[in-house]
Design an enzyme around this catalytic site. Structure first.
Site, PDB file in Angstrom:
ATOM      1  N   ASP A  53     -12.527 -11.679  15.937  1.00 27.36           N
ATOM      2  CA  ASP A  53     -13.365 -10.463  15.626  1.00 27.36           C
ATOM      3  C   ASP A  53     -12.663  -9.052  16.502  1.00 27.36           C
ATOM      4  O   ASP A  53     -12.529  -9.088  17.647  1.00 27.36           O
ATOM      5  CB  ASP A  53     -14.754 -10.439  16.060  1.00 27.36           C
ATOM      6  CG  ASP A  53     -15.598  -9.257  15.311  1.00 27.36           C
ATOM      7  OD1 ASP A  53     -14.751  -8.280  15.181  1.00 27.36           O
ATOM      8  OD2 ASP A  53     -16.778  -9.521  15.378  1.00 27.36           O
ATOM      9  N   ASP A  87       0.174   4.433   3.107  1.00 31.36           N
ATOM     10  CA  ASP A  87       0.350   5.463   2.731  1.00 31.36           C
ATOM     11  C   ASP A  87      -0.762   6.728   2.872  1.00 31.36           C
ATOM     12  O   ASP A  87      -0.453   7.726   2.588  1.00 31.36           O
ATOM     13  CB  ASP A  87       0.979   5.523   1.149  1.00 31.36           C
ATOM     14  CG  ASP A  87      -0.058   4.811   0.164  1.00 31.36           C
ATOM     15  OD1 ASP A  87      -0.970   4.267   0.769  1.00 31.36           O
ATOM     16  OD2 ASP A  87       0.409   4.282  -0.838  1.00 31.36           O
ATOM     17  N   GLY A 111      -6.369 -12.825   4.823  1.00 29.62           N
ATOM     18  CA  GLY A 111      -6.260 -11.894   3.718  1.00 29.62           C
ATOM     19  C   GLY A 111      -5.094 -11.842   2.816  1.00 29.62           C
ATOM     20  O   GLY A 111      -4.478 -13.089   2.785  1.00 29.62           O
ATOM     21  N   LEU A 128      -2.170  -9.960   2.131  1.00 28.21           N
ATOM     22  CA  LEU A 128      -0.772 -10.377   2.683  1.00 28.21           C
ATOM     23  C   LEU A 128      -0.642 -11.174   3.920  1.00 28.21           C
ATOM     24  O   LEU A 128       0.367 -12.068   3.895  1.00 28.21           O
ATOM     25  CB  LEU A 128      -0.493  -8.588   3.288  1.00 28.21           C
ATOM     26  CG  LEU A 128       0.786  -8.438   4.010  1.00 28.21           C
ATOM     27  CD1 LEU A 128       1.918  -8.665   3.377  1.00 28.21           C
ATOM     28  CD2 LEU A 128       0.765  -7.221   4.975  1.00 28.21           C
ATOM     29  N   TYR A 175     -11.010   6.294   5.820  1.00 29.91           N
ATOM     30  CA  TYR A 175      -9.891   5.236   6.117  1.00 29.91           C
ATOM     31  C   TYR A 175      -8.571   5.676   6.542  1.00 29.91           C
ATOM     32  O   TYR A 175      -8.020   5.242   7.455  1.00 29.91           O
ATOM     33  CB  TYR A 175      -9.900   4.617   4.535  1.00 29.91           C
ATOM     34  CG  TYR A 175      -8.845   3.515   4.584  1.00 29.91           C
ATOM     35  CD1 TYR A 175      -8.759   2.441   5.630  1.00 29.91           C
ATOM     36  CD2 TYR A 175      -7.800   3.288   3.872  1.00 29.91           C
ATOM     37  CE1 TYR A 175      -7.623   1.596   5.609  1.00 29.91           C
ATOM     38  CE2 TYR A 175      -6.976   2.633   3.681  1.00 29.91           C
ATOM     39  CZ  TYR A 175      -6.869   1.588   4.634  1.00 29.91           C
ATOM     40  OH  TYR A 175      -5.841   0.709   4.590  1.00 29.91           O
ATOM     41  N   LYS A 190      -6.581   4.831   9.924  1.00 27.33           N
ATOM     42  CA  LYS A 190      -5.056   4.072   9.890  1.00 27.33           C
ATOM     43  C   LYS A 190      -4.024   5.050  10.819  1.00 27.33           C
ATOM     44  O   LYS A 190      -3.508   4.516  11.605  1.00 27.33           O
ATOM     45  CB  LYS A 190      -4.568   3.914   8.542  1.00 27.33           C
ATOM     46  CG  LYS A 190      -5.380   2.807   7.820  1.00 27.33           C
ATOM     47  CD  LYS A 190      -5.277   1.417   8.402  1.00 27.33           C
ATOM     48  CE  LYS A 190      -3.965   0.863   7.928  1.00 27.33           C
ATOM     49  NZ  LYS A 190      -4.118  -0.731   8.362  1.00 27.33           N
TER      50      LYS A 190
HETATM   51  N1  LIG Z   1      -3.932  -4.039  -0.198  1.00 26.44           N
HETATM   52  C1  LIG Z   1      -3.350  -2.713  -0.194  1.00 26.44           C
HETATM   53  O1  LIG Z   1      -3.067  -2.340  -1.404  1.00 26.44           O
HETATM   54  C2  LIG Z   1      -2.763  -1.942   0.944  1.00 26.44           C
HETATM   55  C3  LIG Z   1      -2.332  -0.689   0.881  1.00 26.44           C
HETATM   56  C4  LIG Z   1      -1.598   0.007   2.036  1.00 26.44           C
HETATM   57  C5  LIG Z   1      -1.701  -0.774   3.257  1.00 26.44           C
HETATM   58  N2  LIG Z   1      -2.483  -1.885   3.241  1.00 26.44           N
HETATM   59  C6  LIG Z   1      -2.275  -2.448   4.633  1.00 26.44           C
HETATM   60  O2  LIG Z   1      -2.019  -3.834   4.486  1.00 26.44           O
HETATM   61  C7  LIG Z   1      -2.687  -4.713   5.341  1.00 26.44           C
HETATM   62  C8  LIG Z   1      -3.229  -5.960   4.743  1.00 26.44           C
HETATM   63  O3  LIG Z   1      -3.968  -5.548   3.731  1.00 26.44           O
HETATM   64  P1  LIG Z   1      -4.645  -6.620   2.694  1.00 26.44           P
HETATM   65  O4  LIG Z   1      -5.024  -6.074   1.419  1.00 26.44           O
HETATM   66  O5  LIG Z   1      -3.775  -7.903   2.519  1.00 26.44           O
HETATM   67  O6  LIG Z   1      -5.774  -6.898   3.737  1.00 26.44           O
HETATM   68  P2  LIG Z   1      -7.195  -7.917   3.223  1.00 26.44           P
HETATM   69  O7  LIG Z   1      -6.817  -8.662   2.051  1.00 26.44           O
HETATM   70  O8  LIG Z   1      -8.521  -7.073   2.838  1.00 26.44           O
HETATM   71  O9  LIG Z   1      -7.461  -8.713   4.399  1.00 26.44           O
HETATM   72  C9  LIG Z   1      -7.992  -8.373   5.417  1.00 26.44           C
HETATM   73  C10 LIG Z   1      -8.191  -9.094   6.722  1.00 26.44           C
HETATM   74  O10 LIG Z   1      -8.713  -8.575   7.742  1.00 26.44           O
HETATM   75  C11 LIG Z   1      -9.448  -9.547   8.337  1.00 26.44           C
HETATM   76  N3  LIG Z   1     -10.594  -8.785   8.991  1.00 26.44           N
HETATM   77  C12 LIG Z   1     -11.798  -8.099   8.367  1.00 26.44           C
HETATM   78  N4  LIG Z   1     -12.339  -7.776   9.464  1.00 26.44           N
HETATM   79  C13 LIG Z   1     -11.993  -8.239  10.702  1.00 26.44           C
HETATM   80  C14 LIG Z   1     -12.491  -8.227  11.988  1.00 26.44           C
HETATM   81  N5  LIG Z   1     -13.584  -7.503  12.302  1.00 26.44           N
HETATM   82  N6  LIG Z   1     -11.698  -9.099  12.886  1.00 26.44           N
HETATM   83  C15 LIG Z   1     -10.508  -9.700  12.695  1.00 26.44           C
HETATM   84  N7  LIG Z   1     -10.250  -9.621  11.408  1.00 26.44           N
HETATM   85  C16 LIG Z   1     -10.844  -8.913  10.356  1.00 26.44           C
HETATM   86  C17 LIG Z   1      -9.900 -10.420   7.202  1.00 26.44           C
HETATM   87  O11 LIG Z   1     -10.730 -11.601   7.362  1.00 26.44           O
HETATM   88  P3  LIG Z   1     -11.680 -12.347   6.699  1.00 26.44           P
HETATM   89  O12 LIG Z   1     -11.085 -12.322   5.329  1.00 26.44           O
HETATM   90  O13 LIG Z   1     -11.526 -13.737   7.039  1.00 26.44           O
HETATM   91  O14 LIG Z   1     -12.974 -11.827   6.932  1.00 26.44           O
HETATM   92  C18 LIG Z   1      -8.565 -10.640   6.593  1.00 26.44           C
HETATM   93  O15 LIG Z   1      -7.855 -11.536   6.889  1.00 26.44           O
HETATM   94  C19 LIG Z   1      -3.861  -3.715   6.108  1.00 26.44           C
HETATM   95  O16 LIG Z   1      -3.434  -3.377   7.286  1.00 26.44           O
HETATM   96  C20 LIG Z   1      -4.056  -2.507   5.113  1.00 26.44           C
HETATM   97  O17 LIG Z   1      -4.311  -1.288   5.753  1.00 26.44           O
HETATM   98  C21 LIG Z   1      -2.925  -2.698   2.148  1.00 26.44           C
END
Ligand SMILES: NC(=O)c1ccc[n+]([C@@H]2O[C@H](COP(=O)([O-])OP(=O)(O)OC[C@H]3O[C@@H](n4cnc5c(N)ncnc54)[C@H](OP(=O)(O)O)[C@@H]3O)[C@@H](O)[C@H]2O)c1
Length: 281
Positions: free
Chosen positions: A51, A110, A14, A16, A133, A137
């Site tokens: 998964d 947040d 992903g 981050l 969502y 969380k």
């Molecule tokens: N992005 C934001 O603006 C934001 C804001 C606040 C908090 N956060 C938190 O920060 C964290 C990271 O966010 P991100 O935006 O970096 O996430 P992201 O880019 O959407 O990546 C999500 C990750 O989860 C994996 N995933 C999805 N379904 C899965 C499953 N069933 N089993 C195992 N892995 C699975 C994906 O794997 P594949 O890609 O290989 O499918 C990917 O590696 C999250 O916990 C999120 O709640 C993010």
């Protein structure tokens, strides 16, 4: 250097997670990282398919590596299976990390807050989500704290990378400006965006501390989604005047002011968390 110390990053494929994988390697961690649908080709990393819906396999993977630290970033923001992945999957990660005696840092959001306050939310404010969502969380936070009382739960805000590492927020704004999508960017939804590199550095610093409980790690600038979109437009060489702004609709209910007070983290960390106006402005 961290010779022989193992860090397991869930969601290494992903946004981050990938930044964490890269930075952790340069810091000398032995990195194990998980993917779900696509395996990145990063060298020097042990990639494992995961998964989170398979809770037994999730626990077993962590127990097999018994890493020094687990950073849990993997999640799903929409259906299907959002609760199974985002909430119960996080619980399984925490059970595995507890059994393996691994330090655990769990990424939260947040949007566990309702956004109705004026001012910023602190670590002592109780979650009160208004979206599915946000509820997933918030449930994840409870399951993690129950299964692994020493876990650190890091709440963060919109994660961006700027022109060098554009993430989904940047891609969406560019899609709108360039006519591939339509949107009004809300002037009354407030967030504290954080650069992905700053967040990764902060998390790796926290990996080596023993703080537990909840910690807010977000940017110091509180901006509306409208201002954030205008900053992105300017950083990518587009005219900010092309970003349309307006108030968010009354329904469905959305969390408006989710500003996070990150002063506790800022006081603990040597990593400087930059404001989005400094980074993109
Ligand atoms: N992005 C934001 O603006 C934001 C804001 C606040 C908090 N956060 C938190 O920060 C964290 C990271 O966010 P991100 O935006 O970096 O996430 P992201 O880019 O959407 O990546 C999500 C990750 O989860 C994996 N995933 C999805 N379904 C899965 C499953 N069933 N089993 C195992 N892995 C699975 C994906 O794997 P594949 O890609 O290989 O499918 C990917 O590696 C999250 O916990 C999120 O709640 C993010």
């Amino acid at each position: 250097m961290l010779m022989g110390r193992t860090l397991l990053i869930t969601g290494g494929s992903g946004f981050l997670g990938a930044a964490l994988v890269e930075l952790a390697r340069t810091q000398g961690w032995d990195v194990v990282a998980t993917y779900h649908t696509h395996m990145p080709q990063t060298a020097g990393v042990r990639w494992e398919a995961l998964d989170l819906r398979d809770r037994a396999a999730t626990r077993a993977l962590i127990e097999r590596y018994a890493p020094d630290v687990v950073i849990h970033t993997a999640y799903r923001q929409e259906e299907p299976d959002m609760t199974a992945i985002t909430a119960h999957g996080a619980g399984a990660v925490a059970q595995g990390a507890y059994a393996a005696q691994s330090r655990l840092i769990h990424l939260s959001s947040d949007v566990v807050f309702d956004g109705e306050r004026s001012g910023s939310y602190t670590e002592t404010d109780a979650p009160c989500p208004v979206t599915a969502y946000g509820a997933a969380k918030a449930a994840a936070e409870r399951l993690v704290a129950d299964a692994h009382p020493a876990a650190l739960i890091v709440r963060t805000s919109l994660i961006y990378g700027g022109p060098e590492h554009p993430g989904r927020h940047e891609r969406f704004v560019l899609d709108v400006i360039d006519g591939r999508a339509e949107a009004v960017f809300f002037t009354d939804e407030l967030r504290c965006p954080i650069a992905v590199g700053d967040l990764a550095a902060a998390l790796l610093e926290l990996a080596e501390q023993d703080r537990s409980g909840i910690l807010h790690v977000a940017g110091p600038d509180v901006v509306s989604r409208y201002e954030f979109a205008r900053l992105i437009a300017g950083a990518f060489g587009r005219d900010p005047a092309r970003v349309r702004g307006g108030p968010s609709p009354a329904a469905p209910r959305r969390p408006r002011n989710c500003a996070l007070d990150s002063r506790v983290a800022q006081g603990m960390l040597t990593t400087r968390i930059r404001g989005v106006r400094d980074v993109l402005g």
